[in-house]
Design an enzyme around this catalytic site. Structure first.
Site, PDB file in Angstrom:
ATOM      1  N   TYR A   9      49.086  50.717  29.165  1.00 41.85           N
ATOM      2  CA  TYR A   9      48.242  51.877  28.881  1.00 41.85           C
ATOM      3  C   TYR A   9      47.070  52.035  29.847  1.00 41.85           C
ATOM      4  CZ  TYR A   9      50.618  52.700  24.413  1.00 41.85           C
ATOM      5  OH  TYR A   9      51.549  53.001  23.443  1.00 41.85           O
ATOM      6  N   LYS A  57      58.890  40.586  24.882  1.00 41.71           N
ATOM      7  CA  LYS A  57      60.260  40.792  25.363  1.00 41.71           C
ATOM      8  C   LYS A  57      60.380  39.935  26.624  1.00 41.71           C
ATOM      9  CE  LYS A  57      64.216  43.095  25.419  1.00 41.71           C
ATOM     10  NZ  LYS A  57      65.250  43.065  24.371  1.00 41.71           N
ATOM     11  N   ASP A  70      62.647  43.879  19.924  1.00 45.85           N
ATOM     12  CA  ASP A  70      63.753  44.607  19.288  1.00 45.85           C
ATOM     13  C   ASP A  70      64.152  43.927  17.981  1.00 45.85           C
ATOM     14  OD1 ASP A  70      64.511  42.595  21.051  1.00 45.85           O
ATOM     15  OD2 ASP A  70      66.164  43.698  21.968  1.00 45.85           O
ATOM     16  N   ASP A 130      51.483  49.304  19.380  1.00 42.75           N
ATOM     17  CA  ASP A 130      51.409  50.711  19.005  1.00 42.75           C
ATOM     18  C   ASP A 130      52.664  51.103  18.220  1.00 42.75           C
ATOM     19  OD1 ASP A 130      51.005  53.428  18.866  1.00 42.75           O
ATOM     20  OD2 ASP A 130      50.760  53.750  21.011  1.00 42.75           O
ATOM     21  N   ASP A 186      53.307  51.777  13.737  1.00 40.86           N
ATOM     22  CA  ASP A 186      53.824  52.974  13.065  1.00 40.86           C
ATOM     23  C   ASP A 186      54.937  52.545  12.103  1.00 40.86           C
ATOM     24  OD1 ASP A 186      52.127  54.807  14.376  1.00 40.86           O
ATOM     25  OD2 ASP A 186      53.770  56.229  14.725  1.00 40.86           O
TER      26      ASP A 186
HETATM   27  C1  LIG Z   1      47.656  58.182  21.485  1.00 37.31           C
HETATM   28  C2  LIG Z   1      47.620  56.744  21.896  1.00 37.31           C
HETATM   29  C3  LIG Z   1      46.643  56.556  23.020  1.00 37.31           C
HETATM   30  C4  LIG Z   1      47.202  55.853  20.806  1.00 37.31           C
HETATM   31  C5  LIG Z   1      48.149  55.548  19.704  1.00 37.31           C
HETATM   32  O1  LIG Z   1      49.218  56.089  19.484  1.00 37.31           O
HETATM   33  C6  LIG Z   1      47.695  54.488  18.853  1.00 37.31           C
HETATM   34  O2  LIG Z   1      46.699  53.826  19.145  1.00 37.31           O
HETATM   35  O3  LIG Z   1      48.358  54.243  17.832  1.00 37.31           O
HETATM   36 MG   LIG Z   2      50.253  55.046  17.832  1.00 38.95          MG
END
Ligand SMILES: CC(C)CC(=O)C(=O)O
Ligand SMILES: [Mg+2]
Ligand SMILES: NC(=O)C1=CN([C@@H]2O[C@H](COP(=O)(O)OP(=O)(O)OC[C@H]3O[C@@H](n4cnc5c(N)ncnc54)[C@H](O)[C@@H]3O)[C@@H](O)[C@H]2O)C=CC1
Length: 352
Positions: free
Chosen positions: A140, A191, A224, A248, A252
């Site tokens: 990033y 990985k 994975d 990240d 989610d």
């Molecule tokens: C939009 C990204 C920079 C950040 C992101 O998806 C996150 O930190 O979960």
């Molecule tokens: Mg995110």
């Protein structure tokens, strides 16, 4: 902490302002009895702000943000199809710039299945783990470029940067946190069978740091495979430590298995306290539901609990968490029929 509790508030775009309005209500209620009066300062940043002013994150705003005890952040970013804003501009020049400039090297993302939350897992079990995601390095950092753009011969690179310094400090943080928890277990997710240079650095670092923590066990999963276990057997996780990108994505998924992204909180933490830390829901600006009062503000409210912990108000933090827990337990629908504000008001009422 200063005499007053000075919090910068960045509502941002999309559902950001909607969920932050509720988080602020909770923050005010939770600190009502505190000796340090709460002082809130709003900062307008994000995609809408860029459209209005052409500003992403001006230096004077960054300097002003540094004067606060902590930052409460909503979400930024435009709808993927919005051609008025270059893709990634706000995320990189505003959000990541903030995380990097304030040295938020620990991106803490707890994943807990609260009682009463419907879960897609076959056997939910005791899901209660934290992800310690590296927050200032990895792919990033903007270390890349493109050649022959738009031609059939285009080459694009996005190089992941992993330094011994950066990896070691976040791995040590993960072990410290594990040492304080019941199960005392760290899982490195990477990985390293393919990403050998970065992966081996992470692996060697974990082995070295583990030697300082004899009470903490550790194991390793390729990313994975980690996604499989997060779905089939998430109870195996206690503390996951991983890089910026994997963290990240995994968080989610962690949100999805613990009741949805609307419940997932996070802290971007500067553990050295050389700059204010920033607390925000894991989710983005959700343009698909923005402006409709459909967003669940719980993730933003649980981020307030993380903020309160960080600024030295652990009792207030626990009260917020308990209020959320009792509100969640009273929900009986997969999709909460209440508006964003109604959920916020119910949690404030539970706090009272
Ligand atoms: C939009 C990204 C920079 C950040 C992101 O998806 C996150 O930190 O979960
Ligand atoms: Mg995110
Ligand atoms: N920290 C930040 O500011 C982040 C910003 N973004 C940005 O947000 C924008 C949208 O990104 P997406 O990939 O769509 O991710 P997103 O997290 O905004 O939305 C993904 C899905 O989750 C739903 N959702 C998100 N938050 C919710 C909530 N509180 N309650 C109920 N449902 C919720 C959305 O409606 C959508 O269907 C993009 O511009 C992206 O770059 C994305 C992630 C983090």
């Amino acid at each position: 902490m200063s005499e007053s509790l000075n919090i910068a508030v960045i509502p941002g775009d999309g559902i950001g302002p909607e969920v932050i309005a509720e988080a602020v209500k909770v923050l005010k209620k939770a600190t009502e009895q505190s000796d340090a009066p709460l002082v809130l300062t709003d900062y307008k940043l994000g995609a809408e702000h860029w459209l209005e002013t052409g500003e992403t994150l001006p230096e004077e705003t960054l300097e002003a943000l540094k004067t606060h005890d902590a930052i409460l952040f909503g979400a930024v970013g435009a709808a993927p199809g919005d051609t008025r804003i270059p893709s990634g501009l706000i995320e990189r020049e505003m959000l990541l710039k903030l995380r990097f400039s304030l040295d938020h090297f620990v991106n803490l993302r707890p994943a807990k299945l609260y009682p009463g939350v419907p879960s897609p897992l076959a056997a939910p079990g005791d899901v209660d783990f934290i992800v310690v995601r590296e927050g200032t390095e990895g792919p990033y950092v903007g270390n890349g470029g493109a050649l022959r753009v738009g031609t059939p011969h285009e080459i694009a690179t996005e190089v992941s940067v992993n330094t011994a310094y950066g990896v070691e400090r976040v791995v040590r943080d993960a072990f410290r946190r594990a040492n304080e928890r019941d199960r005392k277990h760290v899982t490195l997710v990477h990985k390293h069978n393919v990403l050998v240079y970065a992966g081996h650095l992470w692996r060697r670092t974990v082995e070295a740091v583990a030697a300082e923590f004899p009470n903490v066990t550790h194991d390793y999963l390729h990313v994975d495979a980690a996604t499989i276990f997060m779905t089939t057997n998430p109870s195996r996780f206690d503390v996951i430590v991983t890089d910026n990108l994997f963290g990240d994505i995994l968080t989610d998924q962690a949100g999805a298995i613990t009741g949805g992204i609307g419940l997932a909180a996070s802290g971007n933490i500067n553990m050295d306290r050389t700059a204010p830390s920033m607390f925000e829901p894991v989710h983005g600006s959700a343009p698909d539901i923005a402006g409709q009062q459909k967003a669940d503000p719980t993730a933003a409210i649980l981020s307030v609990a993380l903020l309160l912990d960080h600024v030295g108000l652990p009792k207030a933090a626990r009260r917020v968490e308990e209020a959320v827990e009792s509100d969640i337990a009273s929900r009986d629908e997969m999709t909460d029929p209440r508006t964003t504000a109604e959920i916020g008001d119910a949690i404030v009422a539970a706090l009272a």
